[in-house]
Every structure is written in structure tokens, then in C-alpha cells.
Design an enzyme around this catalytic site. Structure first.
Site, PDB file in Angstrom:
ATOM      1  CG  HIS A   1     -10.758  -6.501   6.725  1.00 31.89           C
ATOM      2  ND1 HIS A   1      -9.819  -7.048   7.551  1.00 31.89           N
ATOM      3  CD2 HIS A   1     -10.316  -6.735   5.461  1.00 31.89           C
ATOM      4  CE1 HIS A   1      -8.856  -7.615   6.827  1.00 31.89           C
ATOM      5  NE2 HIS A   1      -9.135  -7.420   5.547  1.00 31.89           N
TER       6      HIS A   1
ATOM      7  CD  GLU B   1      -1.797  -2.371   1.482  1.00 33.71           C
ATOM      8  OE1 GLU B   1      -0.644  -2.609   1.900  1.00 33.71           O
ATOM      9  OE2 GLU B   1      -2.677  -3.243   1.385  1.00 33.71           O
TER      10      GLU B   1
END
Lengths: 311, 342
Positions: free
Chosen positions: B145, B76
Site C-alpha cells: 500500500h 480493478e
């Protein structure tokens, strides 16, 4: 190349003088001792090639073609500076010479340089991007994410590691496991190692790496062994707690990149000593004039403070 | 995976158009912009053949090829940094971060690099990149998440932040984000992807910094973001049955923020509740409530109230998870109390 190295040396000495006489705000991280790397690397580049730089970035910026006066103006936070006084010593960017910016986050530009290389490939030009960083950045994960993608996608980027041995105040034998070169080799990058005090060695190796990158043969890693003659920053005067005065003196006496090049030019090229004095004098007067320009330059208008937050 | 139990037909003041899903709206926006501008490309984890874990990008690689819809390693920070580098050298990257929780890994690149490059270079370098990611809980995905972290980016000068609630807004804001010369983060609620709404077939974009009044009312203002807009609309329906007329205002972008519309609505109704799915403390609701309190103080009949997610890591167990997210019932109860109805 001698003149360029001389210019960097003289610039840094003047920056040190400005700082210690309290005329320069902020921080300054001097490049003295490492000049051969910036010059050797940038001499192998074109003006439209990109570099990203570090908190110790004055040398990279100058070697890529920036002007002395506007650099000093930036160091002093003045309006004519390269970044209108908003970047300062650690953030000089100069789009016109392909300098995408110095970066005060160690290793912070690994992604940017690699992204510039991706952009080069997508736009179909034959530019290359160079990412300068120190041995301290070898501890940052971003570098390895970037090298992985650069090799996967065969991007024209060259990672230039300036191993000056110290991560701020800590020797890299305390911070860096395994082989420095092996880290890049593990990703399949073309990896080379040179004496970073020898500008000719840096230049010739870099020429080869740039040529293969331009041909689309992918990224490379160049490990340059060097030494930071001064402290981590200008205020780092008492360095006895992390290295000896003898060690510093040895490097300054035996491994000064300017002296090494001058010695070679005299021995191999028949260059007469007075030439070096003339170059030094010329450079010094250029630097003095640039310092005067910066000292006399105006500060930014207060209305600048909230300009350029958004494009 | 269930789709949200909310219908857009309830008083959403959208223009007429085909009914398409939120995911389709995002996909259309990206495809149209990639056709229009060859500099636009997408990079992220599983964005090509997989079309992302949420299938939002399905089919784009078929049209634009793997050179413009690039499957990246799970890196990322790396792809965000590459987005910055590509943007300042002439491209217009869209960086796909699969779950909003993973923006934690992009923080240096977004906060220290993307956000500051234009300013630190004295206006010379521009960073026209988009980071698209998700927010929202209630998918039983547990604490790593499920978060809504859009307040993090909203805090940083130099970044713009869009949080669409409807397919119409999603498409229009995405197209604007791609054309913007600044780094823009767009947060999409993953529970909204299959929800449908009217979207014109014709080309349009939506300006940043312009709130949308999703429903007009006179007794109380409900300022809500992303999927909380639907919660607010549901609450407004229930309040209407009780004789309380609620106005629902959706800022659509937290940066830039349309302060004026929020203040005017609160002045009109004299009461306000702010609803956002980010954590309650130090969150987006605090900023929005402060804007209203500051700008409409002498018009208010009650303190501005806030509803955010509970200050706990989002739990896995459905029974517990549902407790952490603001509900229409909570909005109704709060509104009744503010309006003096018990």
C-alpha cells in the site's frame, strides 16, 4: 445467412492462401467451422449494436457488416485497411458497423464490452453489446468480474462463448473445471446453450436474448458448441499431438455448418441445389476481387508510424 | 494519520487564491467537470457514500447520484476495462483505483487495451478515460500500500501520466485529464491530501507537458515530482542558508514531458539532481536525468545525480520506512557535494 457464412468461409480460405504463399505477414487464426455462430449472432443485431471480438475475429467482423476489400487490405498491412494497416488480422475495428475491435488478449475484451453496455445504459439508448470469446477465455478472471457487474447493474450485454473445445493446443477438459453454463448461472445471468453448428438455433436463441437485453432485462450468456476445423493458427499444420485426423474428418463431414443449413433448406424449404453453387461462385468472385484490391493497394506512408499514438 | 510537515508557503509560485486542501482541489475539479459535461462519471471501490478511503470524493454522490458516482465491486481489472468500453462508446469515465499498488491488477486493460486502442484502430477509436490513483510511502502501510508505480504507465506509448504536487496543480491537471481524448493516469500522493495551498476560485485548467518552476535559482537545478517537490523546496531553503541558490523544477506530467524546461534550467545552473519517489532502478529519475545529460551536456559542471526510493519493498516499521524515501537532508548533502561544498 447462407451467403454470409459462405463469405466468411471463402474469406478464410483466401486468407490461408495468402498466408501460405507468404504474401500475408504476421499471424492468422482461421474461423472455418465456426461460421454459424458469428452469422447467427450478428443477424440478430442492428448495425448500431456493438460487438467485441477475438484473435479469431474475421468472421465476427464480416458478419457485422465489414467490407471484404478493406479487411484484406488490413490483413496485408495496407493503407486502405480498416485500421490503416496498424491493427492487422488480430485487431480489426470498424466503428461504422459497431465493431469495437478484435482483441489479441484472450478474454481481454470482457471489460470493454461490459463498459460499452454501461455506456448504453447511461446514454439511455436501446443498443446491446455482444462479447465474443472462446472457451479458453473461461480461464480469465476478468470475465467473471465483468459478468458480476453486468448482472448487478442489469447491463445490456450478451457474452457469447464459442466453445470450439481447444484452448490453443489443449483440450478444455484439461483446462476447464465444472460446468461452463453454471459459471454464468452462478452470477444470475440468463444462460442458454445451443448447437453452434446450427445457424438457425444460434439466431433464434440470440433473438430472444437480444430482445430481453433491449427491454432492460439484463445480461445473458450464450454457450455455443462448435469445432475449429483448422489449426489454432495457419501455421498449426501438424495437429496430431493434440487431436486426431479422424476427429477432424468427422466434424468436417457431419457437422459443417454450411452443409447443415444447405441440407435443411433443400429438405424443408425446397431450395434447389444449383442456388448454392451460384451463391458460392458469386462470393468467390467477390473475394477474389477484394484480394486483388488488397494486393494492389499501397502500404502506409512511413509518416504513419507515429501518428495516432495519441488522439 | 498525520498530515505532512511541509508548508506550501515556502516559495511555491502559485497564483493567489483561497487556501484549500489537495483533496478539496481534486473534488472541485471532478465536480466542476461533472457539472460541465454529463458524459463524465466516476466508478471505483467505495467512491460513493464513503467518498473513497481518503475521503477525497465526499459529497459527490449527493450531488450527482449513484448512477454517476458508482460503487463497484473490488474488481480493478473489470472497472478499468469497463472504463475503456464506456470511453470508446461516448462516455468520459474516471476510474478510481484506491491505492497505486493496485494498478498491477489493471495492467492488461491499461497497457494492452486503453493505451493501444487508438493506434491499433488507425485513429478511429478514442479512449477518453482517466485513471486516478495514489502514490507515496511514509504512511506506515507496508509494501502493498505504499508504492509509487507511475513509471510503469509512463513507459507505455498511448498513456499520459500526471503527478501533481500542489492543490493548484492537482485541480488544473485533473480538469485537463478529464477533457483529454486519451487515457490519462493521475497519481496523487496520499500524504498530500490534507496539505493546503492557494487555488483560484475561477475556472482554469493546466496544460500537460508544461513544467512549472516552483522556485528560481542559479547554482543547481532540483527536478522533483509529486511530494518530492516539497522535499526539494525544503532542501532549497536549507541550501539558501548555505549560500547555494537552488532552482526547483516540477515536470507535473511525466508524459508528455517538458524536456525543454528541464534542459534550459540545467544549462542555466550547470548542475542537476533529479528526485522522484518511484524505485531508483529503471525509474522516472533515469529518464529525467538522461534528458538533462543529453540536452545540456556541454553546460554541466558535474554528472546529473538521482534520488529515488530505495530498491526494497517498502517496510512497515516507521524507522525502516523513513529510510527508503528521499529526504531533504539527502538532497542538501548531494547538492553540497555537487557544488564543491563540504
Amino acid at each position: 445467412m447462407y451467403e454470409q457464412m459462405c463469405k466468411i468461409r471463402s474469406f478464410e480460405e483466401a486468407a490461408n492462401e495468402l498466408y501460405t504463399s507468404a504474401r500475408m505477414p504476421g499471424l492468422a487464426h482461421l474461423y472455418i467451422g465456426e461460421e454459424a455462430i458469428a452469422v447467427g449472432v450478428c443477424e440478430a443485431l442492428r448495425r448500431d449494436d456493438y460487438i467485441t471480438s477475438t484473435h479469431r475475429g474475421h468472421g465476427h467482423c464480416l458478419a457485422k457488416g465489414a467490407a471484404l476489400d478493406r479487411m484484406f487490405a488490413e490483413l496485408l498491412g495496407k493503407a486502405p485497411g480498416y485500421c490503416r494497416g496498424k491493427g492487422g488480422s488480430m485487431h480489426i475495428a470498424d466503428q461504422d458497423t459497431g465493431n469495437l475491435g478484435a482483441n489479441a488478449i484472450v478474454g481481454g475484451s470482457a471489460g470493454i464490452a461490459t463498459g460499452a453496455a454501461l455506456s448504453i445504459k447511461m446514454r439511455g439508448t436501446d443498443q446491446v453489446a455482444v462479447c465474443f470469446f472462446g472457451d479458453g477465455a473461461l480461464g480469465q478472471g476478468l470475465l467473471y468480474e465483468a459478468m458480476n457487474m453486468a448482472q448487478l447493474w442489469q447491463l445490456p450485454v450478451i457474452y457469447v462463448c464459442e466453445n470450439n473445445q481447444y484452448n490453443e493446443y489443449t483440450h478444455n477438459r484439461e483446462t476447464t473445471a465444472g460446468s461452463m453454463l453454471g459459471r454464468a448461472q452462478a452470477f444470475g445471468l440468463e444462460a442458454a446453450e445451443v448447437d453452434g453448428q446450427d445457424v438457425r438455433a444460434v439466431f433464434h436463441t440470440m433473438q430472444r436474448l437480444v430482445a430481453r437485453a433491449r427491454r432492460g432485462e439484463g445480461p445473458a450468456f450464450l454457450l455455443c458448441h462448435t469445432y475449429r476445423f483448422r489449426g489454432h493458427h495457419v501455421g498449426d499444420i501438424d495437429r496430431s499431438f493434440y487431436r486426431s485426423a479422424e476427429e477432424e474428418a468427422w466434424w468436417q463431414t457431419h457437422r459443417d455448418p454450411l452443409k447443415l443449413l444447405a441440407d435443411w433448406l433443400m429438405a424443408e424449404g425446397g431450395v434447389e441445389p444449383p442456388i448454392f453453387d451460384r451463391i458460392q461462385q458469386t462470393v468467390r468472385s467477390e473475394v477474389e476481387a477484394a484480394v486483388q484490391f488488397a494486393l494492389n493497394a499501397p502500404y502506409p506512408d512511413p509518416s504513419e508510424v507515429d501518428r495516432h499514438v495519441y488522439a | 494519520m498525520s498530515t505532512p510537515d511541509v508548508q506550501y508557503s515556502i516559495s511555491v509560485r502559485n497564483p493567489q487564491g483561497r487556501e484549500i486542501t489537495f483533496a478539496q482541489a481534486i473534488r472541485e475539479a471532478l465536480a466542476e467537470e461533472m457539472r460541465r459535461d454529463p458524459r463524465v462519471f466516476i466508478i471505483g471501490e467505495d467512491v460513493a457514500e464513503a467518498g473513497t478511503v481518503f475521503k477525497v470524493l465526499t459529497g459527490l454522490v449527493d450531488e450527482f447520484g449513484p448512477e454517476r458516482v458508482i460503487d463497484s465491486p473490488i474488481s480493478e481489472a473489470g472497472i478499468t476495462g469497463m472504463g475503456v468500453g464506456a470511453a470508446i462508446t461516448g462516455m468520459r469515465p474516471v476510474v478510481d483505483i484506491m491505492f497505486g499498488d493496485f494498478i498491477t491488477l489493471t495492467m492488461d486493460q491499461m497497457v494492452n487495451q486503453a493505451a493501444k486502442t487508438h493506434y491499433m484502430s488507425g485513429g478511429k477509436l478514442k479512449v477518453p478515460m482517466v485513471l486516478r490513483t495514489t502514490l507515496g510511502a511514509t504512511r506506515r502501510s507496508a509494501a502493498q500500500h505504499s508504492q509509487s508505480l507511475h513509471a510503469w504507465f509512463s513507459h507505455i506509448p498511448g498513456l499520459k501520466v500526471a503527478i501533481p504536487a500542489t492543490p493548484y496543480d492537482a485541480k488544473g491537471l485533473m480538469k485537463t485529464a478529464i477533457r483529454d481524448d486519451n487515457p490519462v493516469a493521475i497519481f496523487e500522493d496520499k500524504m498530500l491530501y490534507q496539505s493546503k495551498g492557494p487555488v483560484p476560485a475561477e475556472e482554469y485548467t493546466l496544460p500537460f507537458g508544461v513544467a512549472d518552476i516552483k522556485r528560481t535559482g542559479t547554482d543547481i537545478t532540483l527536478v522533483a515530482t509529486s511530494s518530492m517537490v516539497l522535499v526539494a523546496l525544503e532542501a532549497a531553503e536549507k541550501l539558501a542558508e548555505l549560500g547555494i541558490s537552488a532552482e526547483v523544477v516540477d515536470p507535473r506530467t511525466t508524459v508528455p514531458l517538458d524536456r525543454e524546461t528541464l534542459i534550459q534550467s540545467a544549462k542555466k545552473t550547470s548542475r542537476a539532481i533529479v528526485i522522484d519517489e518511484g524505485y531508483h532502478s529503471y525509474g522516472v529519475t533515469a529518464e529525467l536525468a538522461s534528458v538533462i545529460a543529453d540536452g545540456a551536456f556541454y553546460y554541466l559542471d558535474a554528472p546529473v545525480k538521482r534520488l529515488g526510493a530505495m530498491d526494497v519493498p517498502v517496510p512497515f516499521s516507521p524507522v525502516l520506512e523513513d529510510l527508503t524515501v528521499p529526504t531533504a537532508e539527502q538532497v542538501v548533502e548531494m547538492a553540497k557535494a555537487l557544488c564543491g561544498r563540504h
